[in-house]
Design an enzyme around this catalytic site. Structure first.
Site, PDB file in Angstrom:
ATOM      1  N   SER B 127       9.917   8.928  10.333  1.00 28.38           N
ATOM      2  CA  SER B 127       9.019   8.903  11.485  1.00 28.38           C
ATOM      3  C   SER B 127       9.570   9.810  12.586  1.00 28.38           C
ATOM      4  O   SER B 127       9.848  10.978  12.337  1.00 28.38           O
ATOM      5  CB  SER B 127       8.872   7.455  11.947  1.00 28.38           C
ATOM      6  OG  SER B 127       7.847   7.341  12.882  1.00 28.38           O
ATOM      7  N   ASP B 251      -1.445   6.807   6.142  1.00 30.49           N
ATOM      8  CA  ASP B 251      -0.401   6.607   7.165  1.00 30.49           C
ATOM      9  C   ASP B 251      -1.091   6.568   8.518  1.00 30.49           C
ATOM     10  O   ASP B 251      -1.739   7.529   8.935  1.00 30.49           O
ATOM     11  CB  ASP B 251       0.604   7.775   7.095  1.00 30.49           C
ATOM     12  CG  ASP B 251       1.780   7.578   8.048  1.00 30.49           C
ATOM     13  OD1 ASP B 251       1.652   6.785   8.998  1.00 30.49           O
ATOM     14  OD2 ASP B 251       2.830   8.210   7.823  1.00 30.49           O
ATOM     15  N   HIS B 279       3.122   3.747   6.597  1.00 31.93           N
ATOM     16  CA  HIS B 279       4.009   4.620   7.354  1.00 31.93           C
ATOM     17  C   HIS B 279       5.473   4.457   6.951  1.00 31.93           C
ATOM     18  O   HIS B 279       6.316   5.239   7.358  1.00 31.93           O
ATOM     19  CB  HIS B 279       3.847   4.313   8.852  1.00 31.93           C
ATOM     20  CG  HIS B 279       4.614   5.239   9.735  1.00 31.93           C
ATOM     21  ND1 HIS B 279       4.420   6.606   9.751  1.00 31.93           N
ATOM     22  CD2 HIS B 279       5.599   4.996  10.645  1.00 31.93           C
ATOM     23  CE1 HIS B 279       5.228   7.156  10.637  1.00 31.93           C
ATOM     24  NE2 HIS B 279       5.969   6.207  11.189  1.00 31.93           N
TER      25      HIS B 279
END
Lengths: 608, 309
Positions: B127, B251, B279
């Site tokens: 991320s 996502d 995610h």
């Protein structure tokens, strides 16, 4: 997969007081919703089943659910009381607390059970609480900023915004302690350079001329420009400080003396470019002295960096004076190896012997003032050595060698002779000044001293009352019996006897009372700290009171500021000397008290 | 204290300009390596002599998020840490100014590498940490054998000027900060057991008995604002080490086209689309994620000019 349990359980689940959802094992998709949920949210079951839970969350909650709650749920199997808003069928947002557990049904298949509690009230309370908390933080931040501002003031010079002496010392202590700690840990870092703290002491050569020709404002402008140039010439991590007047110090980490010398050259080059002050082009040259922290004991550096810091600054200062003496716009590196070298000391002793005979010694006179009426009351004679190579040396550079070798007797004799001669010259000019002369412990033990002084005074026709003989407290206590004999003899002669550096030598009061002493000179270290440090102030106060109680004159040494002077007046101190009143200068530069109107100029001279 | 700078950053962002990411300057070796390791709660797993896999968690979690992936790399020296403000890191070391820049987190990663003297590091960033990894590799390429970017996004906010779709608007970021506020007390409560736990003997607690510690709410606002309002796109072409881009389906934070763009901008980008959804593939699909990473490492080793097996 539909719902948990059998019919009865399903009914209970449907009618639960709490809104429930069933999600798939990855907590992504809604598989079922109970009646309480549909009633509360307005969504029909068929509209939400098969859609992602995150689609029911506003975007902010969706991001948090994705980044924070979901990983936790997947790793640990549950999340509790996640604060969310659910977007209802009418697009209204419903505040809720979401709790989710991963469970298995009777067939061993995993699913995620979600319970949603309506939490409108709680959410409102928490929002109020948080707003109050943020306000408190903001006010705390303001307080912290104010405190940082105050700290800045304490550690910075108002004119140039450079670090001042306390600021420099604080940084130097940190640097030396850190250096010591690194050495204790085993020194050289795996990557990067092994560095050592170094100071470059810089003194402007032409500053006084600028002050004289353009006034103080011009001088200030020059100092500000010099500060800016020095700052621009150093690395980002280095510290530039202004100690006093035209003295600057740069503190940096260097790989060794060569790099420090490079730094000094850069600094001097930056200053060599002409500066325009009030339309006048001024060329300011400067001298620099370098000292690099060397082989100090690392443990001592960590435990007490202050002593090492003082030594480092002194070494740099001394090196700067050598540079100044050997020609302007130069720099010198303090050489730690040469300092304690026996051969060097012998050479120094030999040079000093010649100096006494060849007339290289000078007397400078520092005025002392009566605090009650502000008049010059006398001068202290201080010996200087006009060294042909190293320049004008202060006693700290050679007195120890003289003491150890016995040369102090000849040196002391010269000082006494010259001081008495000068007193006679002033007397001839009609100026009545008491002249103080320092006596060493060895001189004190010289049985011939009394006769010698008597002869000198008689030959010049100077009354003994013009002479003040200063003896340090330490010397006094090293051989009290001899000291008593000699001082009593001087007293009988009519001279004044002063105890120098009082407060540093642990003299017992009993002795002090028995000695024929007239003056107590309070050590400069206490005077220096008296306006900041309550302890120093208390020591100064008790010295003054002690002097008063014993009928002695109290003299404060090392008075540098108006604040110190005012504090001394308030404490009832009798006499004071120090840079505030005037530096030690040759006799012909001394502004004499004969013409009273000039008295103020002495202070002005000192300030420039 | 966060509120003031935050509003300024948002105002600046509203005027159209996100903060461009700045590659950290070369850093001196940390003076106190042990302190670096302590404040980031650095832990290790796997084989101490294996190739180094440094795992850098994203926003909202701590190193706990890697629990399911770690067992897949028993032959690697797996180094885990918490970003300051997250997990069991030293919250007092969180600097709202320094950690208000994405580069500040990259500096921390470089400090950890230096503190452990890690070489040939494969840095895995999830991320937001994917961009932290990008900045670290751009700052000190010699340190890294390669990058693995899990669900990366170099810019979360849409950029109409260049036709870039990040997936979010500035209003959305406002909403996120409000959500963070709403969760303040819940997140604080979640941190409480850590504060009261025995900090002297964290290793005594069995891995799974320890709580799952996320981001501290006092750091979360600054962390969130920094990562959502930074634009790292310009740095991507400067990262000249092999980089695996792992992309998930559905996502919520990184649309497919973002992953494509990241891989295309990286000089040595290697794009792999996972079957996993969501995610956090390392959490929801650790087997597939580990397999994809292993396959990439094998390709990377094969592609090396000289046999550095």
């Amino acid at each position: 997969m539909t719902s948990p349990g059998g019919d009865a359980e399903r009914l209970l689940w449907q009618r639960s007081p709490c809104a429930h959802l069933v999600l798939d094992a990855t907590a992504a998709t809604i598989l079922d919703a109970n009646d309480t949920f549909t009633g509360w949210s307005g969504h029909r079951r068929e509209d939400v089943v098969g859609t992602p839970l995150s689609a029911l969350l506003p975007v902010g909650d969706r991001i948090l659910w994705t980044t924070s709650a979901l990983p936790k749920l997947e790793v640990t199997g549950r999340v509790e009381e996640v604060v969310v808003q659910l977007v209802g069928a009418d697009r209204q947002r419903l505040a809720a607390l979401l709790t989710a557990h991963r469970v298995e049904d009777e067939k061993g298949e995993a699913y995620v059970a979600v319970a949603l509690f309506s939490a409108t009230e709680r959410r409102r309370y928490e929002e109020d609480l948080l707003a109050a908390r943020r306000r408190a933080e903001a006010s705390e931040a303001r307080r912290a900023r104010a405190e940082a501002g105050l700290q800045h003031l304490v550690h910075h010079d108002a004119l140039t915004d450079l670090a001042n002496r306390p600021g420099l010392l604080a940084a130097l202590h940190t640097a030396l302690a850190g250096h010591g700690a690194r050495q204790l840990r085993g020194g050289v870092p795996a990557a990067g350079r092994a560095t050592t703290p170094a100071v470059v002491f810089i003194d402007l050569d032409g500053f006084k001329a600028v002050n004289d020709s353009t006034g103080h404002a011009g001088g200030d402008e020059l100092l500000v420009e010099v500060a800016a140039r020095l700052k621009a010439a150093v690395r980002a991590g280095a510290l530039v400080a202004r100690l006093a007047g035209d003295e600057f110090v740069v503190l940096d980490e260097v790989t060794g003396p060569e790099e420090a010398a490079g730094l000094a050259q850069r600094l001097l080059a930056a200053l060599a470019v002409p500066i325009v002050i009030r339309g006048v082009e001024v060329v300011v040259s400067a001298s620099a002295g370098i000292a690099v922290a060397g082989d100090e004991d690392p443990a001592a550096l960590v435990a007490a960096p202050a002593a090492a810091a003082d030594a480092l600054l002194q070494h740099a200062d001394a090196a700067m004076y050598r540079a100044k003496a050997s020609g302007r716009s130069g720099w010198e590196v303090h050489d730690p190896a040469a300092r304690d070298d026996t051969a060097d000391r012998l050479r120094l002793l030999e040079q000093l012997r010649h100096a006494v005979n060849d007339g290289q010694l000078r007397l400078h006179y520092q005025p002392r003032f009566d605090l009650a009426d502000g008049r010059m009351a006398g001068v202290e004679a201080l010996v200087r050595w006009a060294h042909p190579v190293r320049g004008l040396l202060a006693p700290g550079e050679f007195i120890n060698v003289a003491e150890e070798s016995g040369l102090i007797r000849e040196l002391g004799a010269w000082v006494l002779e010259e001081a008495v001669a000068q007193a006679a010259r002033w007397q001839d000019q009609g100026v009545d000044l008491q002249v103080s002369v320092n006596l060493s412990a060895r001189q004190l033990a010289d049985p011939g001293l009394r006769d010698w002084v008597t002869t000198a005074l008689a030959r010049r026709g100077v009354p003994a009352s013009r002479l003040v003989l200063e003896i340090t407290e330490t010397a006094l206590m090293s051989d009290p019996v001899t000291a008593m004999t000699t001082l009593t003899a001087f007293k009988a002669l009519g001279a004044t006897v002063a105890v120098d550096d009082f407060g540093t030598g642990y003299a017992s009061l009993a002795y002090l009372r028995r000695f024929p002493v007239d003056e107590l000179k309070i050590d400069r270290s206490f005077v220096a700290g008296m306006t900041e440090d309550a302890g120093d102030r208390a020591i100064v106060a008790s010295c003054i009171h002690l002097a008063g109680a014993m009928g002695l004159v109290s003299v404060a040494e090392g008075v540098e500021t108006e604040a110190q002077r005012d504090a001394l007046i308030a404490l009832g101190c009798d006499l004071a000397q120090g840079y505030h009143y005037g530096r030690p200068v040759p006799a012909d530069e001394l502004v004499l008290p004969r013409a009273r109107g000039l008295l103020g100029n002495v202070a002005q001279l000192a300030a420039s | 204290m966060t509120a003031v700078t935050e509003d300024q950053a948002l105002d600046a962002a509203k005027s159209g300009a996100l903060v461009p990411a700045v590659v950290p300057a070369p850093r001196p070796a940390p003076r106190d390596p042990a302190a670096v390791l302590a404040r980031h709660a650095v832990t290790e797993a796997g084989s101490p002599d294996g190739p180094v896999l440094l795992l850098s968690h994203g926003f909202g979690t701590g190193q706990d998020a890697w629990r399911r992936l770690v067992p897949h790399f028993p032959d690697h020296r797996v180094v885990l840490f918490d970003h300051l403000g997250s997990g069991r890191s030293d919250l007092s070391a969180f600097d709202h100014e320094r950690h208000g820049r994405l580069g500040g987190y990259a500096e921390d990663v470089l400090d950890i590498c230096a503190a452990l003297d890690l070489r040939d590091v494969t840095l895995v960033g999830h991320s937001v940490s994917a961009m932290v990894a990008v900045l670290a590799a751009a700052a000190d390429p010699g340190r890294f054998a390669g990058l693995v970017l899990l669900a990366p996004s170099p810019r979360y906010v849409d950029d109409p000027e260049t036709g870039y779709t990040g997936g979010f608007s500035l209003e959305d970021i406002h909403e996120l900060l409000e959500s963070l506020d709403s969760n303040y007390y819940a997140w604080s409560a979640a941190m409480a057991p850590v504060v009261m736990g025995n900090p002297d003997a964290p290793e005594l607690a069995a891995e799974l008995e320890r709580g799952f510690v996320g981001t501290h709410p006092d750091a979360a606002r600054t962390f969130a604002r920094t990562l959502f309002l930074t634009d790292t796109r310009a740095v991507l072409p400067r990262v000249d080490v092999p980089a695996l881009v792992l992309q998930c389906r559905h996502d919520a934070l990184a649309p497919l086209e973002v992953g494509d763009a990241v891989a295309a901008s990286l000089p040595q980008g290697d794009l792999v689309r996972l079957e996993a959804t969501g995610h956090c593939p390392h959490v929801s699909a650790p087997d597939e994620t580990a397999a994809a990473i292993r396959a990439h490492l094998a390709r990377r080793a094969a592609a090396r000019p000289t046999g550095a097996a």
